[in-house]
Design an enzyme around this catalytic site. Sequence first.
Site, PDB file in Angstrom:
ATOM      1  N   SER A 262       0.834  -1.197   0.000  1.00 25.85           N
ATOM      2  CA  SER A 262       0.000   0.000   0.000  1.00 25.85           C
ATOM      3  C   SER A 262       0.866   1.243   0.000  1.00 25.85           C
ATOM      4  CB  SER A 262      -0.902   0.007   1.231  1.00 25.85           C
ATOM      5  OG  SER A 262      -0.108   0.301   2.362  1.00 25.85           O
ATOM      6  N   LYS A 263       0.202   2.348  -0.289  1.00 33.07           N
ATOM      7  CA  LYS A 263       0.867   3.643  -0.389  1.00 33.07           C
ATOM      8  C   LYS A 263       1.648   3.989   0.876  1.00 33.07           C
ATOM      9  CE  LYS A 263      -2.572   5.888  -2.783  1.00 33.07           C
ATOM     10  NZ  LYS A 263      -3.655   6.716  -2.887  1.00 33.07           N
ATOM     11  N   ARG A 264       1.128   3.529   2.003  1.00 34.70           N
ATOM     12  CA  ARG A 264       1.754   3.894   3.269  1.00 34.70           C
ATOM     13  C   ARG A 264       3.199   3.424   3.358  1.00 34.70           C
ATOM     14  NH1 ARG A 264      -2.278   1.362   6.424  1.00 34.70           N
ATOM     15  NH2 ARG A 264      -3.508   1.539   4.544  1.00 34.70           N
ATOM     16  N   GLY A 266       5.336   3.297   0.852  1.00 35.87           N
ATOM     17  CA  GLY A 266       6.186   3.864  -0.201  1.00 35.87           C
ATOM     18  C   GLY A 266       5.373   3.993  -1.467  1.00 35.87           C
TER      19      GLY A 266
END
Length: 488
Positions: A262-264, A266
């Site tokens: 997920s975006k969290r 990277g």
Amino acid sequence: MDTCMKERTRFAPSPTGLLHIGGVRTALYAYFLAKQTGGDFLLRIEDTDQARSVDQGVENIVHTLQRLNIQPDEGVVSKNGHVTEVGEYGPYQQSKRLTVYAQYAQQLLANGHAYRCFCSRERMDQIRKEQQQNKEQPKYDRHCLHASDAEIEAQLTANVPYVIRLHVPEGKSIIHDVIRGDITFDHREMDDQVLMKTDGFPTYHMAVVVDDHLMEITTVIRGEEWLSSTPKHLILYKMFGWQAPRFAHVPLLLNADRSKLSKRQGDVGAEQYLDKGYLAEALVNFIATLGFNPTGDREVYSKQELIDLFDLKKVNKGGAVVNFEKLDWMNKQYMQTMSGEELSRRMHAFGLVLTPDQYRFVDIEKARATTLKDLADHVRALLSLPDYDPTLLVWKKSDAHDAREMLKAAAGYVKAYGDINILAEFELSMKEWIKTEGLQTGNILWPMRIALSGREVSPSPFELVYALGTEETLHRFEVAIRSLEGTR
Ligand code: GLU
């Protein structure tokens, strides 16, 4: 190869933002299969959930695929920088196909496979609440399934908004998944899925089945998050009397701690990696081989090899851990094999435009760079000499006088040698000369390196001479010698 049949495959993203690496992997597998069998790869845009669609979402998907050099044969494509459609099965954007879905929904209603549901939001909330309290699975209670024709007429006349629901029959559905094998779903667990919403838009389930059928898709490749939707689709195929395509559900991508990528953790957008200076070839190789290795004996595969060797049955069933250090390594591998000219062309995007006589800078720097962006920075640093502290020119075991003498000697040698055609020959010959002159290697090579690059860490002095050329080399030596005047 799975089959000799020409495959028609599709990538069917929703335009909800950046094109995720996981989406690219799905697209690649669909693309490889189509290309391997001489078939067609389609790009269809699934934008029936208008609330989730973002501006530029379609452009983003189309242009990112184009930058990755994955060009659809049909569907939504980019031509001369503009998004357009090609093919005879269009439109390929679901929001432009509403009349098609409405027509098929009518057919289901007429055949009793679907029914109108006039239940209000309040009633639906109430049912959900009660089911939660009773610890039951939330499910529509089929209140409207048994409405009489007269009741339905009355609601229609009163303009009560309604959805159209699938009447899930009793029984079981078996998915024959190419990656996972057979999976059986009991219909008892299934909800009467909404097929058409109150605003006349279809849901994903309705649109995907109608489109995959009408567009004659042979194998549906998609992320495993859609696996639980597939039984609903199989029911619809049956109700329409259509043959279902093959299905392959590709496992999730995971972080190192095995949580969902997920975006969290990277960047996860493919475009972000292209913007950082990863080569499209390396990115394609990296993404395609997440949880899939065609031969098991190496990591680097060209696109053509991936097309030729692609086999859905070899895609791992388990989630694939994404290790971005591997991408760095892979990008370096690709950069090493590319010519200075080719890499220079790619670096235009990073603001560096070189003339052919400057390609040598790329040749000598490419082994030390991880991305095109790094490479551009390194090359830029060599193009002009930075101001450096003259005391740097003095090797630790020596003094300024010696450094000056060594630079003079080096200048004499370089001048006499003339144009360098082959780097290895020049290096060998200069090393030979250093030996016969009885010079200390560090004593001469250190001031050379600083004089030519202004840096303690750089390509070798031989490489620097080779890239700079005789004239610039002599000029930089001259500057260094002058700066040493008066230094002790
Ligand atoms: N529109 C779905 C998505 O955004 C595609 C699912 C499918 O390929 O059937 O991922």
